[in-house]
Design a protein around this motif. Structure first.
Motif, PDB file in Angstrom:
ATOM      1  N   THR A  60       0.818  -1.226   0.000  1.00 34.82           N
ATOM      2  CA  THR A  60       0.000   0.000   0.000  1.00 34.82           C
ATOM      3  C   THR A  60       0.849   1.272   0.000  1.00 34.82           C
ATOM      4  N   LYS A  61       2.149   1.143  -0.174  1.00 34.94           N
ATOM      5  CA  LYS A  61       3.065   2.285  -0.053  1.00 34.94           C
ATOM      6  C   LYS A  61       2.613   3.505  -0.843  1.00 34.94           C
ATOM      7  N   PHE A  62       2.205   3.318  -2.086  1.00 30.69           N
ATOM      8  CA  PHE A  62       1.924   4.444  -2.974  1.00 30.69           C
ATOM      9  C   PHE A  62       0.453   4.862  -2.969  1.00 30.69           C
ATOM     10  N   ASN A  63      -0.368   4.214  -2.160  1.00 29.35           N
ATOM     11  CA  ASN A  63      -1.812   4.365  -2.317  1.00 29.35           C
ATOM     12  C   ASN A  63      -2.334   5.758  -1.962  1.00 29.35           C
ATOM     13  N   GLU A  64      -1.670   6.459  -1.050  1.00 32.37           N
ATOM     14  CA  GLU A  64      -2.114   7.813  -0.705  1.00 32.37           C
ATOM     15  C   GLU A  64      -1.864   8.794  -1.842  1.00 32.37           C
ATOM     16  N   LYS A  65      -0.710   8.696  -2.480  1.00 32.15           N
ATOM     17  CA  LYS A  65      -0.319   9.661  -3.510  1.00 32.15           C
ATOM     18  C   LYS A  65      -0.724   9.226  -4.918  1.00 32.15           C
ATOM     19  N   ALA A  66      -0.836   7.933  -5.128  1.00 27.99           N
ATOM     20  CA  ALA A  66      -1.215   7.405  -6.446  1.00 27.99           C
ATOM     21  C   ALA A  66      -2.238   6.296  -6.210  1.00 27.99           C
ATOM     22  N   HIS A  67      -3.450   6.713  -5.896  1.00 30.53           N
ATOM     23  CA  HIS A  67      -4.478   5.776  -5.419  1.00 30.53           C
ATOM     24  C   HIS A  67      -4.809   4.728  -6.479  1.00 30.53           C
ATOM     25  N   TRP A  68      -4.736   3.477  -6.068  1.00 30.70           N
ATOM     26  CA  TRP A  68      -5.081   2.385  -6.983  1.00 30.70           C
ATOM     27  C   TRP A  68      -5.911   1.292  -6.304  1.00 30.70           C
ATOM     28  N   LEU A  69      -5.926   1.287  -4.972  1.00 33.33           N
ATOM     29  CA  LEU A  69      -6.549   0.198  -4.218  1.00 33.33           C
ATOM     30  C   LEU A  69      -7.486   0.777  -3.163  1.00 33.33           C
ATOM     31  N   ASP A  70      -8.669   0.232  -3.054  1.00 31.94           N
ATOM     32  CA  ASP A  70      -9.579   0.626  -1.981  1.00 31.94           C
ATOM     33  C   ASP A  70      -9.188  -0.151  -0.730  1.00 31.94           C
ATOM     34  N   ASP A  71      -8.277   0.440   0.054  1.00 30.96           N
ATOM     35  CA  ASP A  71      -7.788  -0.263   1.240  1.00 30.96           C
ATOM     36  C   ASP A  71      -8.745  -0.163   2.422  1.00 30.96           C
ATOM     37  N   THR A  72      -9.906   0.468   2.206  1.00 29.42           N
ATOM     38  CA  THR A  72     -10.959   0.464   3.225  1.00 29.42           C
ATOM     39  C   THR A  72     -12.016  -0.597   2.930  1.00 29.42           C
ATOM     40  N   SER A  73     -11.906  -1.268   1.802  1.00 27.21           N
ATOM     41  CA  SER A  73     -12.920  -2.254   1.421  1.00 27.21           C
ATOM     42  C   SER A  73     -12.813  -3.500   2.286  1.00 27.21           C
ATOM     43  N   SER A  74     -13.933  -4.146   2.504  1.00 26.86           N
ATOM     44  CA  SER A  74     -13.941  -5.371   3.308  1.00 26.86           C
ATOM     45  C   SER A  74     -13.146  -6.472   2.615  1.00 26.86           C
ATOM     46  N   ALA A  75     -13.154  -6.484   1.284  1.00 27.74           N
ATOM     47  CA  ALA A  75     -12.427  -7.522   0.551  1.00 27.74           C
ATOM     48  C   ALA A  75     -10.925  -7.410   0.783  1.00 27.74           C
ATOM     49  N   TYR A  76     -10.389  -6.187   0.672  1.00 27.46           N
ATOM     50  CA  TYR A  76      -8.953  -6.002   0.932  1.00 27.46           C
ATOM     51  C   TYR A  76      -8.628  -6.279   2.392  1.00 27.46           C
ATOM     52  N   GLN A  77      -9.393  -5.710   3.284  1.00 27.50           N
ATOM     53  CA  GLN A  77      -9.068  -5.840   4.710  1.00 27.50           C
ATOM     54  C   GLN A  77      -9.174  -7.287   5.184  1.00 27.50           C
ATOM     55  N   LYS A  78     -10.054  -8.058   4.610  1.00 23.86           N
ATOM     56  CA  LYS A  78     -10.154  -9.475   4.968  1.00 23.86           C
ATOM     57  C   LYS A  78      -8.861 -10.204   4.636  1.00 23.86           C
ATOM     58  N   ILE A  79      -8.302  -9.936   3.451  1.00 25.48           N
ATOM     59  CA  ILE A  79      -7.047 -10.570   3.044  1.00 25.48           C
ATOM     60  C   ILE A  79      -5.905 -10.149   3.968  1.00 25.48           C
ATOM     61  N   ALA A  80      -5.798  -8.832   4.214  1.00 25.81           N
ATOM     62  CA  ALA A  80      -4.704  -8.316   5.035  1.00 25.81           C
ATOM     63  C   ALA A  80      -4.798  -8.816   6.479  1.00 25.81           C
ATOM     64  N   LEU A  81      -6.008  -8.822   7.033  1.00 30.00           N
ATOM     65  CA  LEU A  81      -6.182  -9.272   8.421  1.00 30.00           C
ATOM     66  C   LEU A  81      -5.893 -10.753   8.569  1.00 30.00           C
ATOM     67  N   GLN A  82      -6.310 -11.557   7.598  1.00 32.09           N
ATOM     68  CA  GLN A  82      -6.009 -12.988   7.675  1.00 32.09           C
ATOM     69  C   GLN A  82      -4.506 -13.228   7.650  1.00 32.09           C
ATOM     70  N   ALA A  83      -3.814 -12.498   6.763  1.00 30.42           N
ATOM     71  CA  ALA A  83      -2.361 -12.635   6.698  1.00 30.42           C
ATOM     72  C   ALA A  83      -1.709 -12.185   7.998  1.00 30.42           C
ATOM     73  N   LEU A  84      -2.194 -11.076   8.554  1.00 26.02           N
ATOM     74  CA  LEU A  84      -1.619 -10.597   9.812  1.00 26.02           C
ATOM     75  C   LEU A  84      -1.865 -11.595  10.938  1.00 26.02           C
ATOM     76  N   ASP A  85      -3.048 -12.158  11.006  1.00 28.14           N
ATOM     77  CA  ASP A  85      -3.311 -13.164  12.032  1.00 28.14           C
ATOM     78  C   ASP A  85      -2.376 -14.360  11.877  1.00 28.14           C
ATOM     79  N   ASP A  86      -2.139 -14.767  10.641  1.00 26.74           N
ATOM     80  CA  ASP A  86      -1.212 -15.877  10.413  1.00 26.74           C
ATOM     81  C   ASP A  86       0.195 -15.522  10.874  1.00 26.74           C
TER      82      ASP A  86
END
Length: 274
Positions: free
Chosen positions: A160-186
């Motif tokens: 997500t490094k560039f997402n603030e300045k060059a937005h490409w990903l909805d990092d507030t979406s449930s789909a993205y956050q589900k993937i990231a949270l599962q990885a973090l839990d692992d």
């Protein structure tokens, strides 16, 4: 008080200042410790080849340890990328990071080289499927931590490094956050078996890509909920950014319910209450 920075680069890789200059700067700002973590060798990446001479790198750090022994405790680390060769022996600790997507036909594509290269990879390798690219990245992070158990998990959500300045990903979406949270839990499941840490990394703030550290707040909340130890680092690439945004990051962590972080002090990783 901030005693150290445990994620620090120099001219041995892509940093701007020598090990000596960084050590002197650490003393000037009142650090008791500094942890050097040059990038591991990446001969497949001409833009950031990392430390090609690990023997020489270790020798110089050992020399500085002796030179500054009365003023600064210096630890010898390496930021170990998943796709780098096995590091030499003799390091005090590793920062485990992922900077590349899984290679295809011997070709490596960087996660964080530039917004343009990231979008090129998205289109050419993933057919524009953002979540599939995200999943590939996080799968690699989890695999790295499971296989190598580094002391520190580096910039967990680097994708997500560039997402603030060059937005490409909805990092507030449930789909993205589900993937990231599962990885973090692992990742948390693994690091809690060997006394590992997850870094709260301010490097993209100093380089003007983000206004908040890695990981994002929803991930920090999960770290706090699961009582996973964290360490504030600057991922410094120059002597002037060793403690960049540390005060503000501490305040952010306190607002999320953290009561302490781990710091490198007297050559050891120690829990330091706020």
């Amino acid at each position: 008080m901030f005693y150290s920075n445990a994620h620090t680069h120099s001219t041995w890789c892509d940093g701007k200042d020598s090990l000596l200059a960084v050590a002197e700067a650490a003393i000037q700002i009142g650090f008791t410790d500094i942890g050097f973590t040059g990038h591991s060798s990446a001969p497949f990446d001409p833009s950031c080849p990392g430390v090609s001479d690990e023997v020489g790198y270790q020798k110089e750090v050992h020399g500085l340890q002796e030179q500054f022994k009365d003023y600064l405790t210096i630890s010898l680390g390496l930021e170990w990328d998943y796709y780098s060769p096995q590091p030499h022996e003799g390091y005090d600790y590793f920062v485990g990071s992922v900077h590349y997507f899984p290679p295809r036909a011997g070709v490596y594509r960087s996660v964080d080289e530039s917004p343009e290269s990231l979008m090129q990879t998205l289109q050419e390798w993933y057919g524009g499927d953002k979540l599939r690219m995200v999943q590939d990245y996080y799968n690699t992070v989890v695999t790295h931590i499971k296989e190598h158990q580094p002391k520190i998990v580096g910039h967990f959500d680097l994708i997500t490094k560039f997402n603030e300045k060059a937005h490409w990903l909805d990092d507030t979406s449930s789909a993205y956050q589900k993937i990231a949270l599962q990885a973090l839990d692992d990742v948390i499941d693994v690091v809690q078996t060997y006394d590992g840490l997850v870094e709260v990394n301010t490097g993209a703030i100093s380089r003007n890509w983000r206004t908040q550290p890695y990981p994002d707040c929803f991930l920090l909340q999960q770290l706090q909920l699961r009582e996973c130890p964290v360490i504030i680092t600057s991922d410094s690439h120059e002597a002037t950014t060793l403690n960049y945004h540390f005060k503000e990051t501490k305040e952010l962590l306190e607002s999320l319910g953290f009561t302490s972080t781990v710091q490198l002090k007297d050559g050891k990783f120690q829990k330091i209450p706020f």
